[in-house]
Structures are given as structure tokens and as C-alpha cells.
Design an enzyme around this catalytic site. Sequence first.
Site, PDB file in Angstrom:
ATOM      1  N   CYS A  16       0.802  -1.232   0.000  1.00 41.33           N
ATOM      2  CA  CYS A  16       0.000   0.000   0.000  1.00 41.33           C
ATOM      3  C   CYS A  16       0.828   1.272   0.000  1.00 41.33           C
ATOM      4  O   CYS A  16       0.820   2.012  -0.984  1.00 41.33           O
ATOM      5  CB  CYS A  16      -0.918   0.009   1.221  1.00 41.33           C
TER       6      CYS A  16
HETATM    7  N1  LIG Z   1      -2.857  -5.820   2.103  1.00 37.83           N
HETATM    8  C1  LIG Z   1      -3.191  -4.700   2.699  1.00 37.83           C
HETATM    9  O1  LIG Z   1      -2.724  -4.399   3.789  1.00 37.83           O
HETATM   10  C2  LIG Z   1      -4.189  -3.749   2.084  1.00 37.83           C
HETATM   11  C3  LIG Z   1      -4.767  -2.758   2.900  1.00 37.83           C
HETATM   12  C4  LIG Z   1      -5.685  -1.882   2.361  1.00 37.83           C
HETATM   13  C5  LIG Z   1      -5.986  -1.976   1.003  1.00 37.83           C
HETATM   14  N2  LIG Z   1      -5.408  -2.936   0.216  1.00 37.83           N
HETATM   15  C6  LIG Z   1      -5.789  -2.978  -1.190  1.00 37.83           C
HETATM   16  O2  LIG Z   1      -6.713  -4.058  -1.363  1.00 37.83           O
HETATM   17  C7  LIG Z   1      -6.526  -4.671  -2.648  1.00 37.83           C
HETATM   18  C8  LIG Z   1      -6.249  -6.152  -2.468  1.00 37.83           C
HETATM   19  O3  LIG Z   1      -5.021  -6.293  -1.756  1.00 37.83           O
HETATM   20  P1  LIG Z   1      -4.598  -7.648  -1.045  1.00 37.83           P
HETATM   21  O4  LIG Z   1      -3.433  -7.297  -0.178  1.00 37.83           O
HETATM   22  O5  LIG Z   1      -5.779  -8.324  -0.438  1.00 37.83           O
HETATM   23  O6  LIG Z   1      -4.090  -8.492  -2.301  1.00 37.83           O
HETATM   24  P2  LIG Z   1      -3.714 -10.056  -2.307  1.00 37.83           P
HETATM   25  O7  LIG Z   1      -2.715 -10.205  -3.389  1.00 37.83           O
HETATM   26  O8  LIG Z   1      -3.404 -10.513  -0.935  1.00 37.83           O
HETATM   27  O9  LIG Z   1      -5.081 -10.759  -2.723  1.00 37.83           O
HETATM   28  C9  LIG Z   1      -5.713 -10.549  -3.932  1.00 37.83           C
HETATM   29  C10 LIG Z   1      -6.430 -11.821  -4.339  1.00 37.83           C
HETATM   30  O10 LIG Z   1      -7.141 -11.548  -5.528  1.00 37.83           O
HETATM   31  C11 LIG Z   1      -7.069 -12.692  -6.371  1.00 37.83           C
HETATM   32  N3  LIG Z   1      -7.390 -12.276  -7.725  1.00 37.83           N
HETATM   33  C12 LIG Z   1      -6.646 -11.591  -8.613  1.00 37.83           C
HETATM   34  N4  LIG Z   1      -7.347 -11.361  -9.748  1.00 37.83           N
HETATM   35  C13 LIG Z   1      -8.554 -11.924  -9.568  1.00 37.83           C
HETATM   36  C14 LIG Z   1      -9.724 -12.021 -10.359  1.00 37.83           C
HETATM   37  N5  LIG Z   1      -9.775 -11.465 -11.562  1.00 37.83           N
HETATM   38  N6  LIG Z   1     -10.775 -12.680  -9.874  1.00 37.83           N
HETATM   39  C15 LIG Z   1     -10.737 -13.243  -8.639  1.00 37.83           C
HETATM   40  N7  LIG Z   1      -9.669 -13.178  -7.833  1.00 37.83           N
HETATM   41  C16 LIG Z   1      -8.587 -12.523  -8.285  1.00 37.83           C
HETATM   42  C17 LIG Z   1      -5.647 -13.203  -6.148  1.00 37.83           C
HETATM   43  O11 LIG Z   1      -5.528 -14.555  -6.534  1.00 37.83           O
HETATM   44  C18 LIG Z   1      -5.478 -12.988  -4.644  1.00 37.83           C
HETATM   45  O12 LIG Z   1      -5.889 -14.112  -3.907  1.00 37.83           O
HETATM   46  C19 LIG Z   1      -5.391  -3.890  -3.301  1.00 37.83           C
HETATM   47  O13 LIG Z   1      -5.935  -2.874  -4.084  1.00 37.83           O
HETATM   48  C20 LIG Z   1      -4.654  -3.279  -2.127  1.00 37.83           C
HETATM   49  O14 LIG Z   1      -3.974  -2.101  -2.491  1.00 37.83           O
HETATM   50  C21 LIG Z   1      -4.529  -3.837   0.730  1.00 37.83           C
END
Ligand SMILES: NC(=O)c1ccc[n+]([C@@H]2O[C@H](COP(=O)([O-])OP(=O)(O)OC[C@H]3O[C@@H](n4cnc5c(N)ncnc54)[C@H](O)[C@@H]3O)[C@@H](O)[C@H]2O)c1
Length: 450
Positions: A291
Site C-alpha cells: 500500500c
Molecule cells: N494488504 C493490505 O494491507 C491492504 C490494505 C488496504 C488496502 N489494500 C488494497 O486491497 C486490494 C487487495 O489487496 P490484497 O493485499 O488483499 O491483495 P492479495 O494479493 O493478498 O489478494 C488478492 C487476491 O485476488 C485474487 N485475484 C486476482 N485477480 C482476480 C480475479 N480477476 N478474480 C478473482 N480473484 C482474483 C488473487 O488470486 C489474490 O488471492 C489492493 O488494491 C490493495 O492495495 C490492501
Amino acid sequence: MATTSLDLDKSEISVTTKSPLESLLGKVDRREARVGVIGLGYVGLPLALGFADAGFTVTGFDIDRRRTEQANNGRSYIGDVNDQVLSDQIETGRFRATNDFVELPEMDTISICVPTPLRKTKDPDLSYIIQAVEAVADHLQIGQLIILESTTYPGTTEEIVLPALERSFLTVGEDFFLAFSPERVDPGNAGFQTRNIPKVVGGVTPGCTVAARALYAACVERVVEVSSARTAEMVKLLENTFRNVNIGLANEMALLCHKFSVDVWEVIEAASSKPFGFMPFYPGLGLGGHCIPIDPAYLTWKARANGFEPRLIEIAQQINSAMPSHVVDCVTRALNERGKPLRNSQVHILGVAYKRDVADVRESPALDIMHLLAERKARLSYTDPFVPRLSEPGLVLDSEPFSALSQKDCVVIITDHSGVDYKEILRVAPLIVDTRNALRGHTDEKIFRL
Ligand SMILES: NC(=O)c1ccc[n+]([C@@H]2O[C@H](COP(=O)([O-])OP(=O)(O)OC[C@H]3O[C@@H](n4cnc5c(N)ncnc54)[C@H](O)[C@@H]3O)[C@@H](O)[C@H]2O)c1
């Protein structure tokens, strides 16, 4: 509520037709809404379980078959999600994971939590959002509520998501609902989890906001409504850019303090005694995770596309991204004091995760530092209780036991996991570069601070 009168068998029957919004609100209220979450990662899995805990029947969709299988077997792959909590929700039938997107049309609400990384060119990579939205758009249903949660630049919901969904010829705000609600989860933070982190929601129309608000109010303690999806997108970017810029200031102060032979940690601690108008941020070796280092780039990219040059944010980014080199200089200087060159010295990294008490090494500055040290021919090893094996391009290593520290030339504390006995580290390590002030309160000539 519209009322239609039908003349059937000459007897008057009054049939009440609910609007799609009223119908959705009723289902949410009765916990009959089928809730879908696309993307079961750090954000999506805890959110899905939060909905299940609130009494909804939840389906999690992910393209990663290993993840869906593990989730369905009650084995969590996310640090903040407990196996027991996951298994309990699977047993009650409230949560299930699948790769099969044919079930999307059965969902009343769909929250999209897919990654938003940067391309090699540092431009936003919206391909995951687009892929997920296309899957929804193909079978969009009357009454469905779609909420984008992935962090992205202001305008994504209206400029990218909405046109794809409108291909269905359904009308937003009347037939279906679309909102943005930024995810604020903080992995490893036991005090704040999905339920007690306030949720900001902004719909594309007022009806969309009402729908999104109702859904989240069912599973989080506080919902904060804003006037548009674009505002909600901007809220998230302000939050993370705020951290980025302030960490940049703390890093610049650290470099300055170094010049003045003043301990920056002592300065920050004393400044924190001011009960108003000051909030402590700490220097570090650059920014890690998915992030803080990435989100401001989404904002600056969109700013430039609109003819605005964001100067302060860019400078903070530059200061932060120069910190790994500064740490390598500190290691070189510390070894030099001991009459050793960096080349061929055994440099041991303590903590490779991007932050305390998590197993995530994505964007971890530890990796940048290790690459820089390797370029200068240092011999590398590491210990991280959360990361038993490091398998990154050019860096394949196993975590060593703490007892190995006594044989190293220099130990660099990069991630200050709790539960580590730093007193013991101080006892056994011959030379320490402490980038986190993990050894606060200790004065010893073998400690070099950032
Ligand atoms: N990790 C954090 O601390 C955090 C905090 C706030 C916001 N975010 C935001 O949230 C979003 C997700 O982050 P995350 O850390 O959970 O990512 P992540 O990589 O942990 O998880 C994302 C998941 O989405 C799946 N995926 C990808 N494309 C897909 C599709 N087309 N259909 C279905 N599943 C699909 C992946 O296989 C994965 O399991 C990002 O935009 C990130 O910036 C993350």
C-alpha cells in the site's frame, strides 16, 4: 414503494412491487442477501468472514485454486485469519470459496478486492480490476450491488467500472448499484480488524450510497458516508499519502540528525511529549508492503494525467526510496570502524518481512538492501521467525537460527518483530546496525543507529 392494482377474476388484489433498492435493503436487513467477495487475499478473506460473522451466506471467488482449496479446508493462508474462525464459518455453511464464476449472478452484493499493483513503468495496473469487473458485467443482475474495495486512483469506479457494467443496458442507481469503499485493513494489527475499522462508502448515485451503507453497517461498527465514489477513492489515497509524506519527513530528519550527531529517535520521542499538534512518524529504510509505497503513485499518475504536478508527494517518494542506500552506507561505515571491508563480510539481516509481525515480503525494503549488499559482494544470511524461506529472484535463502548471529560480521535489524529477544541479540552479535531503534535504551559502541 410503487403499488400496482391487478384485476384478476374480477376480484381486486393489491400487489406491492418493491423497487430493486427496497428489495436489496430488505434482504440485507434480514441477512438474506447472498454476499460475494472477489479476491480472497489479505483484504478479501477477512472481509468475507466479517460478512459471514454478521449472518450472511458468503461466497468467495478467487482465480487461485490453491487458495480456494485451502480456504475450503479451513486452512488459512492469511496471518490475521485464524484457522478455527475459518473452519467454523465453513461448517456453518456461511462461507465457501470457489473458482467458478458462474455463481456470480446469484449474488446480491459483490465486493471486489483484487490487487492493484504498478506496472514496471510505475503506471497503475488495473488489469485485475478490469478482469474481475468483466466477469461481473457479463451477467449483471437487476438489484445487484457492486462495491470496489481495491485501492485505486480517483475516477476508477466511474470511468472504468461503470462503463463496463452499463453494457448490460441496466441503469445505475435504479436497476443496479455501484459504490467505492476503500479497504483500510492493517495486517498484523490485533487492535483494529475489519469490524472496528470505520468503513468509508461513496456511491455513484445517492441510492448506491444507501445500498453500500446498509451492507457495511451490518458488519462494521461505523460507516462513514461521503458524497461520491470519487471522494471515497481520494480518501484512501490521502490516508496513505499522508503516511508516505510524513515518513519522508522523518527520514529526512534522520539524515539531518546524522549530520549533527544527534539521535533522531530521541528527538522524536521528546517531540511526542507535545500533547497537541504533533504526531510521531519514524524513519525507516524505505517503505514496504502493498500500500504505502504504491498508492501515492496511483495518485501522482492521475494528477499528471490531469495536468497537475504533485511536488511534495514526489519528493517524499524520492527520499524514501533512497533509504536502502543510506542503510548500506551505514553498514559499510560500521564495518569500516572494525577495519573490515563490506566485500566478503558476513552481513546478517534480522527481519525481512515488510513490517513487524507479518510474513509478507512484498515490496519489503529488506530485499532492496539485500540486493544492494549482494552487489557490493557482502555474504548474506538472514533470520525471520515469520519467513522461514526467502525465494525471490536472486535471493534464495533459508532463515537461520538466532544462535548463528555470533558468527556474523554485522547484524542489521530491519524488521523489529515483537517476541524477539533483542537483549540476547545485543549480547551475541559482534556489530549491529539498528534501523528500527529496536535496541532503544541501550548504549554500546557496537550499536550503529540509522
Ligand atoms: N494488504 C493490505 O494491507 C491492504 C490494505 C488496504 C488496502 N489494500 C488494497 O486491497 C486490494 C487487495 O489487496 P490484497 O493485499 O488483499 O491483495 P492479495 O494479493 O493478498 O489478494 C488478492 C487476491 O485476488 C485474487 N485475484 C486476482 N485477480 C482476480 C480475479 N480477476 N478474480 C478473482 N480473484 C482474483 C488473487 O488470486 C489474490 O488471492 C489492493 O488494491 C490493495 O492495495 C490492501
